[in-house]
Design a protein around this motif. Structure first.
Motif, PDB file in Angstrom:
ATOM      1  N   VAL A 116       0.855  -1.185   0.000  1.00 44.90           N
ATOM      2  CA  VAL A 116       0.000   0.000   0.000  1.00 44.90           C
ATOM      3  C   VAL A 116       0.896   1.241   0.000  1.00 44.90           C
ATOM      4  O   VAL A 116       1.602   1.494   0.969  1.00 44.90           O
ATOM      5  N   PRO A 117       0.871   2.016  -1.091  1.00 42.83           N
ATOM      6  CA  PRO A 117       1.705   3.214  -1.131  1.00 42.83           C
ATOM      7  C   PRO A 117       1.179   4.298  -0.195  1.00 42.83           C
ATOM      8  O   PRO A 117      -0.019   4.426   0.011  1.00 42.83           O
ATOM      9  N   GLN A 118       2.081   5.041   0.387  1.00 47.98           N
ATOM     10  CA  GLN A 118       1.775   6.188   1.240  1.00 47.98           C
ATOM     11  C   GLN A 118       0.871   5.843   2.422  1.00 47.98           C
ATOM     12  O   GLN A 118       0.027   6.634   2.834  1.00 47.98           O
ATOM     13  N   MET A 119       1.064   4.669   2.992  1.00 44.30           N
ATOM     14  CA  MET A 119       0.300   4.279   4.181  1.00 44.30           C
ATOM     15  C   MET A 119       0.973   4.914   5.391  1.00 44.30           C
ATOM     16  O   MET A 119       2.186   4.824   5.548  1.00 44.30           O
ATOM     17  N   PRO A 120       0.195   5.592   6.245  1.00 43.51           N
ATOM     18  CA  PRO A 120       0.810   6.207   7.431  1.00 43.51           C
ATOM     19  C   PRO A 120       1.372   5.148   8.378  1.00 43.51           C
ATOM     20  O   PRO A 120       0.957   3.994   8.345  1.00 43.51           O
ATOM     21  N   GLU A 121       2.306   5.576   9.200  1.00 44.04           N
ATOM     22  CA  GLU A 121       2.909   4.639  10.160  1.00 44.04           C
ATOM     23  C   GLU A 121       1.859   4.110  11.130  1.00 44.04           C
ATOM     24  O   GLU A 121       1.814   2.934  11.437  1.00 44.04           O
ATOM     25  N   ILE A 122       0.996   5.005  11.623  1.00 42.18           N
ATOM     26  CA  ILE A 122      -0.076   4.595  12.523  1.00 42.18           C
ATOM     27  C   ILE A 122      -1.369   4.501  11.713  1.00 42.18           C
ATOM     28  O   ILE A 122      -1.779   5.465  11.075  1.00 42.18           O
ATOM     29  N   ILE A 123      -1.970   3.332  11.727  1.00 40.30           N
ATOM     30  CA  ILE A 123      -3.164   3.101  10.910  1.00 40.30           C
ATOM     31  C   ILE A 123      -4.411   3.291  11.759  1.00 40.30           C
ATOM     32  O   ILE A 123      -4.622   2.603  12.743  1.00 40.30           O
ATOM     33  N   GLY A 124      -5.221   4.257  11.362  1.00 32.29           N
ATOM     34  CA  GLY A 124      -6.484   4.538  12.036  1.00 32.29           C
ATOM     35  C   GLY A 124      -7.641   4.386  11.062  1.00 32.29           C
ATOM     36  O   GLY A 124      -7.507   3.756  10.020  1.00 32.29           O
ATOM     37  N   PRO A 125      -8.793   4.975  11.359  1.00 33.37           N
ATOM     38  CA  PRO A 125     -10.005   4.785  10.551  1.00 33.37           C
ATOM     39  C   PRO A 125      -9.870   5.157   9.080  1.00 33.37           C
ATOM     40  O   PRO A 125     -10.336   4.425   8.222  1.00 33.37           O
ATOM     41  N   GLU A 126      -9.240   6.265   8.770  1.00 32.20           N
ATOM     42  CA  GLU A 126      -9.121   6.663   7.357  1.00 32.20           C
ATOM     43  C   GLU A 126      -8.222   5.701   6.586  1.00 32.20           C
ATOM     44  O   GLU A 126      -8.524   5.303   5.461  1.00 32.20           O
TER      45      GLU A 126
END
Length: 144
Positions: free
Chosen positions: A87-97
Motif C-alpha cells: 500500500v503506497p503512502q500508508m501512514p505509520e499509525i493506521i487509524g479509521p481513514e
C-alpha cells in the motif's frame, strides 16, 4: 461438523442421572483472507507474523467456535488465504481513514473473503475511541 437440531445430554453415575436439553444450531461457515500490509518499496511486511501462522489461527478458531457454536472457518482458496498487500503512502499509525484505504486495496486483490484480517505492524489504532490500540497490529473488516 455437528448435525443441527435438538439433543439431550445424559450424565449417569450409579443410580444418579442428569439430563440436559440442548440445541445444535445450523452450521455456519466463513472464509478468512489474511492481508500482510507492506509499505511500497519495502522488502518485507510490517508484521512479525508469517503466512505459516495463519493455519494455527484457523485451527484455533475452529477448535473454539466449531465445537461450541457450529461456526467454522477456512482460508480463502485463492493464494491459500494469504496476501501481501503493498500500500503506497500508508501512514505509520493506521487509524479509521487508513483502514478504508486498506479495505479498498484488499478488495482489489481478493473479493471472496467473508472476513478480512489485516496485519499491519505494531502501530494500529481502533476505529472508535471506545477501544485501545490493537495489540500486534491486528485490524479486521467483516465482509458480510
Amino acid at each position: 461438523m455437528l448435525s443441527a437440531g435438538p439433543a439431550q445430554v445424559i450424565a449417569k453415575k450409579g443410580s444418579d442421572e442428569v439430563k440436559i436439553e440442548v440445541s445444535v444450531k445450523k452450521s455456519k461457515s466463513f472464509t478468512v483472507a489474511y492481508f500482510f500490509v507492506q509499505d511500497a518499496g519495502a522488502k518485507s511486511t510490517r508484521s512479525t507474523y508469517t503466512a505459516a501462522d495463519t493455519d494455527t489461527w484457523i485451527k484455533g478458531l475452529n477448535d473454539v467456535f466449531g465445537k461450541q457454536a457450529n461456526i467454522w472457518f477456512s482460508k480463502t482458496k485463492e493464494k491459500n488465504g494469504v496476501f501481501v498487500l503493498p500500500v503506497p503512502q500508508m501512514p505509520e499509525i493506521i487509524g479509521p481513514e487508513a483502514a478504508k484505504t486498506l479495505n479498498a486495496a484488499a478488495t482489489e486483490v481478493n473479493k471472496s473473503g467473508d472476513i478480512k484480517i489485516f496485519l499491519a505492524g505494531a502501530k494500529i489504532t481502533s476505529q472508535d475511541s471506545a477501544h485501545a490500540s490493537h495489540v500486534n497490529g491486528f485490524y479486521h473488516e467483516i465482509g458480510r
